[in-house]
Scaffold this active site. Sequence first.
Site, PDB file in Angstrom:
ATOM      1  N   THR A 127       0.824  -1.211   0.000  1.00  0.00           N
ATOM      2  CA  THR A 127       0.000   0.000   0.000  1.00  0.00           C
ATOM      3  C   THR A 127       0.856   1.257   0.000  1.00  0.00           C
ATOM      4  O   THR A 127       1.996   1.252   0.481  1.00  0.00           O
ATOM      5  CB  THR A 127      -0.913   0.014   1.246  1.00  0.00           C
ATOM      6  OG1 THR A 127      -1.572   1.275   1.359  1.00  0.00           O
ATOM      7  CG2 THR A 127      -0.119  -0.220   2.513  1.00  0.00           C
ATOM      8  N   TYR A 170      -2.399  -0.010  10.525  1.00  0.00           N
ATOM      9  CA  TYR A 170      -2.509  -0.595   9.183  1.00  0.00           C
ATOM     10  C   TYR A 170      -1.230  -0.384   8.385  1.00  0.00           C
ATOM     11  O   TYR A 170      -0.709  -1.313   7.756  1.00  0.00           O
ATOM     12  CB  TYR A 170      -3.703   0.027   8.442  1.00  0.00           C
ATOM     13  CG  TYR A 170      -3.775  -0.353   6.984  1.00  0.00           C
ATOM     14  CD1 TYR A 170      -4.201  -1.613   6.591  1.00  0.00           C
ATOM     15  CD2 TYR A 170      -3.429   0.567   5.986  1.00  0.00           C
ATOM     16  CE1 TYR A 170      -4.269  -1.962   5.253  1.00  0.00           C
ATOM     17  CE2 TYR A 170      -3.502   0.236   4.648  1.00  0.00           C
ATOM     18  CZ  TYR A 170      -3.921  -1.031   4.283  1.00  0.00           C
ATOM     19  OH  TYR A 170      -3.981  -1.380   2.947  1.00  0.00           O
TER      20      TYR A 170
END
Length: 355
Positions: A127, A170
């Site tokens: 990501t 995250y």
Amino acid sequence: MRGTVTLITGGAGFVGSNLAHRLLAEGRRVRVLDNLCRRGVEQNLQWLRKTHGSNLEVSVIDVRDAEAVKAVMHDVSQVFHFAAQVAVTTSLVDPREDFDTNALGTLNVLEAVRAQPLPPPVVFTSTNKVYGGLSDVPLVLEGQRYLPQDAQWRAGGVTEARPLDFHSPYGCSKGTADQYVIDYARSFGLTTTVLRMSCIYGPRQFGTEDQGWVAHFLIRAMRGEPITIYGDGKQVRDVLFIDDLVDAFLLAEQHGKRLSGRAFNIGGGARNTISLLDLVDRLEALHGSRPRLAFDDWRTGDQRYYVSDTSAFQQATGWQARVPVAEGTARLYQWLAERERSPEAGRTPLVATAA
């Protein structure tokens, strides 16, 4: 001899089901590993089964179960590892579950691969959050977009040379997984490639407020429901249509040996940027009325500007994003509208979550 099955972890989700569809259409055998924890993803599997039949295998297991992951690794020729906890907000509520799924789950996949007599190559989706908030990049406000002051930044974007700066649980868990995947090429000789994704959108994306924001905005507008914007809506992202991402996956597989042990930024790039307010304008043109907006505080880890510099992957493979934002959003809008009208779909699929 290496096996003949392609394994897609998280294969029932948005990205996984689109890749599975492409591979199955080419006549390949695909094994989907998914715990089906997200509402609605079973419908992606039903679609794949109806379209492709027996070439699809499904293993309903969790990547946190190391023994179960190892058991489904037999006969596998290629691994696409997409299974993940995908929302920053969820990671803030339950950091341990986020870590167990993203970091430990990835370690389980790598160890299962390493245990095979001839380990299959791995393509892993990371990501843009591994680069942190980019708070050191000077920005200016032009119209309803934040843009870098520096012309080179505007023309390119974030390169892989950018220092890693994990932000939010995250970001930490995906960043940990990202580095493990790279290091297993270095330490154990596995063939691994990391793709650090920006915002992906397209059919089979049932976006929510926490993940899949392009689809989420379209769904809310279609239903006449208000859209909550966190921050001022002028934050900019490069967006990539799912078909272009699947092309990138196949090229990463094709060039796996040469790309092994490297990470690449994958997104729409500087030619496919959009702010949240830009998308609202686009929705007004598509839907014929402007959605109602509500504003709330900025969320942890939200970047005011992120655009991927994809030149490294392009130079290595010849890949480039082909679907412009206007075309891609129109195609997603049409798909969602057809789902909304379908008596089989009802209203449930459009409020489901898919990775």
